[in-house]
Design an enzyme around this catalytic site. Structure first.
Site, PDB file in Angstrom:
ATOM      1  NE  ARG A  97      -3.522   0.336   2.635  1.00  0.00           N
ATOM      2  CZ  ARG A  97      -3.658   0.931   3.810  1.00  0.00           C
ATOM      3  NH1 ARG A  97      -3.144   0.401   4.903  1.00  0.00           N
ATOM      4  NH2 ARG A  97      -4.322   2.080   3.901  1.00  0.00           N
ATOM      5  CE  LYS A 155       1.314  -6.359   5.899  1.00  0.00           C
ATOM      6  NZ  LYS A 155       1.495  -5.079   5.177  1.00  0.00           N
ATOM      7  NE  ARG A 203       0.980   1.549  12.371  1.00  0.00           N
ATOM      8  CZ  ARG A 203       0.708   1.239  11.104  1.00  0.00           C
ATOM      9  NH1 ARG A 203      -0.477   0.739  10.801  1.00  0.00           N
ATOM     10  NH2 ARG A 203       1.596   1.453  10.149  1.00  0.00           N
TER      11      ARG A 203
END
Length: 262
Positions: free
Chosen positions: A60, A128, A260
């Site tokens: 992204r 992640k 976040r």
């Protein structure tokens, strides 16, 4: 010999094999770029490019996606959406399918983060595990979605803004690449068929069951700067993030914002 056994992949796909035209490359600039070039040349829906190494993989906002041989599974799938079908929520549908495919392989402690990340929950933190990049184009028949997926089989080395994880942390042994890809493509076919017919609404409840930060305080960042804070209330039927702030419940649709935990 290719790192993806295409014969075994086809066998594992079973009746779905005819819906996917899979090409396994040793390397390319990025699987999304390669597939978009093929789409411009007439490649049909279901075309899939998987690469052992990406030389210019993208995430992204133009970020590089690190892809080392044997340490990641990176591929892109071309999927046609009918005219008039909005793409909102598509990345959420893809993330749900990816999570379910990995769970079918035995992976545990997985969760979804809006709008396009798959997380591994470990020792009080979320790391992640995979990312999704969707690029859209259109022609006379409707919209084409180039769905790029980068899955860490082993955690990449280096300095990262947020923790990263590998699939090997939640499985006793990594499955062969063809078995893993077949599982993901089967799950994608099921969830994308639903999305193509009815949008994200039928998938909302399943996505929410795996939402990493449900009812947690979060910050939304734009270009690294704090944009807004609030309590994360999940997503609506269109895939928009629901953020409860002092000004009430807000719908967040912008895909260039970073979420976040506060």
């Amino acid at each position: 010999m290719s790192f993806i056994d295409l014969a075994q992949l086809k066998e594992r796909l079973g009746p779905l094999a005819g819906r996917f035209d899979v090409d396994a490359l040793d390397e390319c600039d990025s699987t999304n770029s390669e597939l978009l070039r093929r789409a411009a040349g007439g490649a049909p829906s279901g075309s899939t490019v998987v690469a052992q190494r990406q030389l210019a993989g993208r995430g992204r906002r133009g970020r590089n996606w690190i892809s080392q041989p044997q340490d990641s599974l990176t591929f892109s799938l071309l999927w046609r959406l009918p005219s008039g079908q909005p793409p909102s929520g598509l990345s959420l549908a893809v993330g749900l399918a990816l999570l379910e495919a990995l769970q079918a392989q035995g992976a545990q402690h997985l969760a979804l983060k809006w709008p396009n990340d798959l997380l591994y929950l470990r020792a009080g933190e979320s790391a992640k595990l995979a990312g999704i990049l969707i690029e859209l184009s259109s022609d006379a028949r409707g919209m084409l979605a180039c769905i790029g997926i980068g899955l860490n089989l082993r955690a990449p080395s280096g300095d990262f803004a947020s923790p990263v994880a590998g699939l090997d942390e939640t499985l006793p042994a990594l499955p062969p690449a063809h078995a893993l890809l077949a599982s993901i493509l089967r799950a994608l076919a099921q969830r994308l068929d639903t999305f193509t017919q009815a949008g994200f609404a039928p998938l909302q409840a399943d996505w929410m069951r795996h939402h990493a930060w449900q009812d947690s305080p979060v910050n939304l960042l734009a270009d690294g700067a704090l944009e807004i804070s609030g309590l994360c209330r999940g997503v609506d039927a269109d895939g928009a993030l629901l953020l409860e702030t002092g000004e009430g419940l807000q719908r967040i649709l912008a895909g260039d914002l970073s979420l976040r935990r506060a």
